[in-house]
Design an enzyme around this catalytic site. Structure first.
Site, PDB file in Angstrom:
ATOM      1  CD  GLN A 185      -9.047  -4.946  -6.699  1.00 25.26           C
ATOM      2  OE1 GLN A 185      -9.852  -5.474  -5.962  1.00 25.26           O
ATOM      3  NE2 GLN A 185      -7.988  -4.306  -6.245  1.00 25.26           N
ATOM      4  CG  ASP A 231      -5.329  -7.641  -5.411  1.00 24.95           C
ATOM      5  OD1 ASP A 231      -5.526  -8.804  -5.051  1.00 24.95           O
ATOM      6  OD2 ASP A 231      -4.927  -6.755  -4.624  1.00 24.95           O
ATOM      7  CG  HIS A 287      -1.893  -1.059   1.326  1.00 23.13           C
ATOM      8  ND1 HIS A 287      -1.841  -2.066   2.261  1.00 23.13           N
ATOM      9  CD2 HIS A 287      -2.983  -1.318   0.569  1.00 23.13           C
ATOM     10  CE1 HIS A 287      -2.865  -2.888   2.092  1.00 23.13           C
ATOM     11  NE2 HIS A 287      -3.572  -2.468   1.072  1.00 23.13           N
TER      12      HIS A 287
END
Ligand code: PAF
Length: 270
Positions: free
Chosen positions: A149, A146, A33
């Site tokens: 996604q 991901d 992140h």
């Protein structure tokens, strides 16, 4: 760093900012992140991070309940990363407005996780569309771990909104495991297995690229992983990178895996 819980409060802060970089998260923040935040800080005027464990993208209630939450620690990390705004809405705040049209994922994309996690990406697309409408960011950032996604968000929203959808490299730990909030749920022996699987697939990819091995040996690897590491593989597939089709070239593919170690489901791609 402003911590914001309500949409009308958020509007006050960002309605005049034209170049917001948005990093959507479900908390449980790690270096992956932080790398998205760094990227945002490099190219956006202000960086906004959301922390929202989105209930609609969990296909199992239990999975939603055990999803790691660490708000206090997350806020310390965000402050250190010099984030401008943190948006921590309630489910009611996000889902107050009913959708006019249901999100429907095209049959041809019901592959990989979309095949195994019913409703998951519908939930992701729904919440991301809501966030984009609320925030109207110039950029939105997603991690390559991901990949599906990112792929679906790009497919569904890149023509619909002005927001630029940006993919950021997967960050791995020293064991080659892709950083994920779910890794917190693994014990030592499970970490070892996740590491062996990642290393095996990194080496397999390189062998395909260098013509040392044929890609159709992937099934042997799947069986090996299933039997030797005692995990349940949902899928292990090679797909072309840009269309996720089954036909690929040696320089344009990714290997995708999803597997369960005991009760924890991990995904990765190489
Ligand atoms: O990748 C995630 O953490 C979530 O799927 C996201 C993009 C924040 C949407 O809830």
């Amino acid at each position: 760093m402003k911590i914001i819980k309500k949409i009308n409060q958020l509007n006050k802060y960002i309605s005049n900012v034209s170049n917001v970089g948005f990093v959507p998260t479900m908390g449980g923040l790690h270096k992956g992140h932080i790398s998205l935040i760094k990227k945002s800080k490099n190219i956006s005027g202000k960086t906004l991070v959301s922390i929202f464990v989105n209930p609609t993208q969990f296909d199992k209630k239990k999975d939603f309940l055990i999803y790691p939450r660490s708000l206090k620690k997350d806020l310390v990390k965000l402050k250190k990363a010099k984030v401008d705004f943190v948006f921590i809405p309630s489910a009611n705040e996000i889902y107050f407005k009913k959708r006019k049209r249901k999100i429907v994922i095209n049959k041809k994309y019901k592959i990989l996780c979309s095949k195994f996690r019913k409703g998951h990406f519908e939930g992701v697309l729904d919440v991301i569309e809501r966030f984009i409408k609320i925030i109207n960011p110039k950029f939105i950032f997603f991690g390559e771990k991901d990949y599906q996604q990112f792929f679906l968000i790009k497919k569904y929203f890149s023509g619909k909104f002005k927001t630029k959808i940006i993919l950021c490299k997967t960050i791995r730990d020293k064991n080659k495991i892709a950083l994920s909030t779910r890794n917190q749920l693994l014990d030592k022996s499970e970490i070892k297995i996740a590491s062996l699987i990642a290393k095996k697939l990194i080496s397999f990819k390189s062998k395909i690229r260098h013509n040392i091995i044929n890609s159709n040996k992937l099934n042997l690897i799947k069986n090996f992983i299933n039997t030797n590491y005692k995990v349940k593989v949902d899928y292990l597939e090679i797909r072309e990178k840009n269309k996720l089709s089954k036909r690929f070239k040696k320089n344009n593919f990714k290997i995708f895996i999803a597997y369960h170690i005991n009760k924890i489901r991990l995904i990765d791609n190489f």
